[in-house]
Write an enzyme that holds these catalytic residues in place. Structure first.
Site: not given
Length: 721
Positions: A59, A430
């Protein structure tokens, strides 16, 4: 010695401002620091006939091709320059069924007004080199629905023809191998208000002949409030909804079996935002069948049909409790069996940290067309693959291995190379971060724990006490506490006994002796001198970042760049003295495009080995003070700066090596200076640009070694050749 340093810099500055020249190049070898994955791999594309030809898209971290000889993924977009960083979000990949060397990438990260239009990259040599067609619309490679697809496909009967679905600009076609594109005005549906546009395009190979093209094609639209599957039977002249197609959910994936059946998965959201409903449908011979394996408050993300056995299909769930599931049928959807759980085994050895993450964002699943035992599914941290899938049909265990070796998609938020001990400690988005004892192997203990973080936004150590390392971030996985520390160089971690109220993320400064820590937060700064047992507020304006002097343990500094204020503490951060400063050309103005706020620009840095020696690495220039910030001199050459750092001095030099990311004498790249910013050498090349670089840090233990934190292509280390 200090006076000679000042005189030297004065002469350097005068020479630098008077003249500039193209910086020389110094060859470097660049390698990824191995974490493995650490980002959303949202699509896998196999070539339908060629062995070992497959691609992965991400992404925001580019795309990869499978390197069968090395048994790992190889990046194919590392050449993307800063000016085209938008290319690093890959919306779709298409392969040419007739020629495995042809591959096409639809590139663009966001569709907002501030992001440039996208591009189609086309390769005739298996992704080793590309030609670019810039298109008059945007892609959303990092937006909701990015796991849908594939949006772009090549006509199996005429490889010059491609269909391409967009989020907001309809359906497009190329008739010359993706060199030029035109919009199909006959196709008008764009999807619902929460949809992701045209999410799948698919030619029917039985509707044409080789060289003349296919007259029938299907298009799935991300729409839950009306028709969402359309067909043309006249080569795109007209389009109509497929009769009786399911509605009320968003299509996520669509594939065609060898018997002509269409298989579609659906969810209550395009994903990866959460789903509370979903279904699997089959369309064959003009009739629809609901073949959903299991109903519940979850959706379905992807589907794949085995080559040569059109009744053998696997589908993946999305938000299935208590964990994601893969269902498999061998009778065309009449019955299904789960393939995750019970006898199945996960092998985490290639990426130890994922043993704690849990399978999530399972948004693509593919059966290898050349090997029915080999299947891959993608996740938010990379993915897994099995080489004994058909054993499930005999009740035997299916073993899933981490599949992302070679893929590095982390975002480097801060980099620490201590003065002694391990080469590198990374703070990433993350997945927390890692202590890297071996840069070429993933950390065997996985990412940080005790506490475990999602984002780690700051990490620091004392130059004179390098075994004391402190990190701050945001807790995840049920952990409490947003700060952790180590007193053994990162071998073990401890949470603090207390923390300032509401403290999370921010940045951490550690005094040279490791005894005092200052935590900079949005609402102010706080200090501790007892390893976090107690905290006291620091009298500084909110939002300033505090740094430590590398020599004097009592000194800390903070900068208000846009207000022209420098704050200095000589009592361990207990109090700060404010002084005003000016810069050559005036202070920069707040706002405007000064790059990503997480990057290294517009910050204050202290020189290793020198007290009161400070640098302002502003987005629009580099400034130096040798008198504790009373005066700053603008250094020449640098006109734009994104990241800044120091490393070990060159042999026979007393000045630390300096590293910048930005524009030097009109040339973009990564640069090193061995002479106090008098001259710079470019140390990357056009094959190693990675779009956007956020952080840079030299190694204080090894001259020339430098670490680079990218925005989605992981962390690299470079050494002179």
């Amino acid at each position: 010695m200090q006076s000679r340093w000042i005189l030297s810099l004065l002469s350097v500055t005068l020479v630098s401002l008077a003249a500039s020249q193209t910086p020389k190049s110094v060859p470097y070898n660049w390698k990824n620091v191995q974490m493995v994955g650490a980002g959303f791999v949202d699509g896998i594309v196999f070539h339908p006939t060629a062995k070992d030809v497959r691609y992965a898209r991400t992404d925001m971290g580019g795309a990869y091709r499978w390197d069968a000889g090395r048994r790992r993924w190889a990046p194919i977009l590392d050449w993307v320059p800063f000016n085209d960083l938008n290319f690093m979000g890959v919306e779709s990949i298409a392969v040419d069924p007739a020629n495995p060397r042809n591959v096409y990438l639809a590139c663009g990260t966001y569709t907002n007004s501030g992001t440039p239009n996208g591009a189609i990259l086309r390769s005739r040599d298996g992704g080793r080199t590309f030609s670019t067609t810039r298109v008059p619309f945007k892609f959303g490679g990092n937006e909701n629905g990015r796991g849908n697809g594939e949006r772009m496909t090549v006509d199996p009967n005429d490889p010059r023809r491609l269909l391409l679905g967009t989020r907001h600009d309809g359906l497009w076609r190329s008739d010359d191998g993706a060199v030029t594109w035109h919009r199909l005005e006959s196709f008008t549906p764009l999807g619902g208000p929460r949809g992701a546009g045209v999410v799948v395009t698919l030619f029917d190979p039985n509707s044409g002949s080789r060289g003349k093209g296919s007259r029938t094609a299907y298009v799935a639209v991300s729409n839950a409030t009306g028709p969402n599957l359309f067909v043309t039977t006249d080569d795109g002249a007209t389009w109509a909804p497929v009769p009786n197609a399911p509605t009320g959910l968003y299509p996520t994936h669509m594939v065609r079996g060898g018997d002509g059946a269409l298989w579609l998965t659906y969810g209550s959201n395009p994903g990866p935002q959460g789903m509370t409903d979903g279904a699997v449908w089959k369309y064959k011979g003009g009739a629809w069948s609901d073949v959903t394996p299991e109903k519940g408050r979850f959706g379905y993300g992807a589907v794949s049909v085995q080559m040569g056995r059109p009744d053998t299909v696997i589908v993946s769930t999305f938000f299935h409790p208590p964990h994601e599931q893969i269902f498999r049928t061998t009778d065309g959807g009449k019955s299904w069996r789960p393939t995750i759980g019970g006898k199945e085994t996960f092998d985490y050895s290639k990426a130890p940290y994922i043993s704690r993450t849990g399978i999530h964002w399972l948004f693509d699943i593919e059966i290898n067309p050349r090997n029915p035992d080999h299947a891959i599914f993608t996740t938010g941290y990379g993915g897994h693959e099995t080489f004994n899938l058909t054993d499930a049909d005999r009740g035997k265990p299916v073993i899933w291995h981490a599949m992302a070796t070679g893929i590095e998609e982390s975002v480097g938020l801060e980099l620490l190379s201590p003065t002694q001990g391990v080469p590198l400690v990374t703070a990433i988005g993350d997945y927390g971060g890692f202590v890297h004892r071996d840069l070429d192997k993933p950390a065997p203990e996985g990412n940080f724990t005790n506490p475990h973080f999602g984002n780690t936004t700051g990490v620091a150590a004392g130059d004179l006490a390098p075994l004391t390392i402190v990190r701050v971030g945001s807790a995840s996985g049920g952990n409490r506490g947003n700060i952790g520390y180590s007193i053994d160089g990162g071998k073990s971690w401890n949470p603090t006994k207390s923390a300032p109220t509401g403290a999370r993320e921010g940045h951490i400064a550690v005094s040279a002796d490791g005894k005092t820590w200052v935590w900079s937060l949005r609402n102010g700064a706080f200090r501790t001198s007892d390893r976090g047992d107690t905290w006291a507020p620091v009298a500084l304006p909110a939002g300033l970042r505090v740094i430590a002097d590398h020599v004097d343990s009592s000194r800390f500094y903070a900068l208000d760049l846009f207000g022209g204020k420098l704050f200095t503490s000589s009592d361990g951060g207990a109090t700060f003295v404010e002084k005003s400063f000016t810069l050559a050309g005036g202070l920069p103005r707040r706002g405007g495009d000064r790059m990503d706020a997480r990057a290294g620009q517009d910050q204050l840095y202290a020189t290793p080995g020198r007290t009161g020696d400070l640098w302002i690495a502003a987005f629009d220039g580099l400034h130096h003070s040798v008198d504790g910030g009373t005066t700053f001199m603008r250094m020449g050459h640098i006109r734009e700066l994104h990241a800044f750092g120091f490393g070990k001095a060159a042999p026979h030099s007393k000045l630390p090596a300096m590293y910048v990311v930005g524009s030097v004498d009109g040339r973009r790249g990564i640069f090193r200076s061995d002479d106090g910013a008098a001259s710079w050498a470019r140390i990357n090349d056009d094959d190693h640009q990675w779009g956007l670089v956020l952080q840079i840090a030299g190694d204080p233990k090894r001259y020339g070694r430098v670490y680079v934190g990218t925005h989605g292509r992981g962390v690299f280390y470079g050494d002179p050749r």
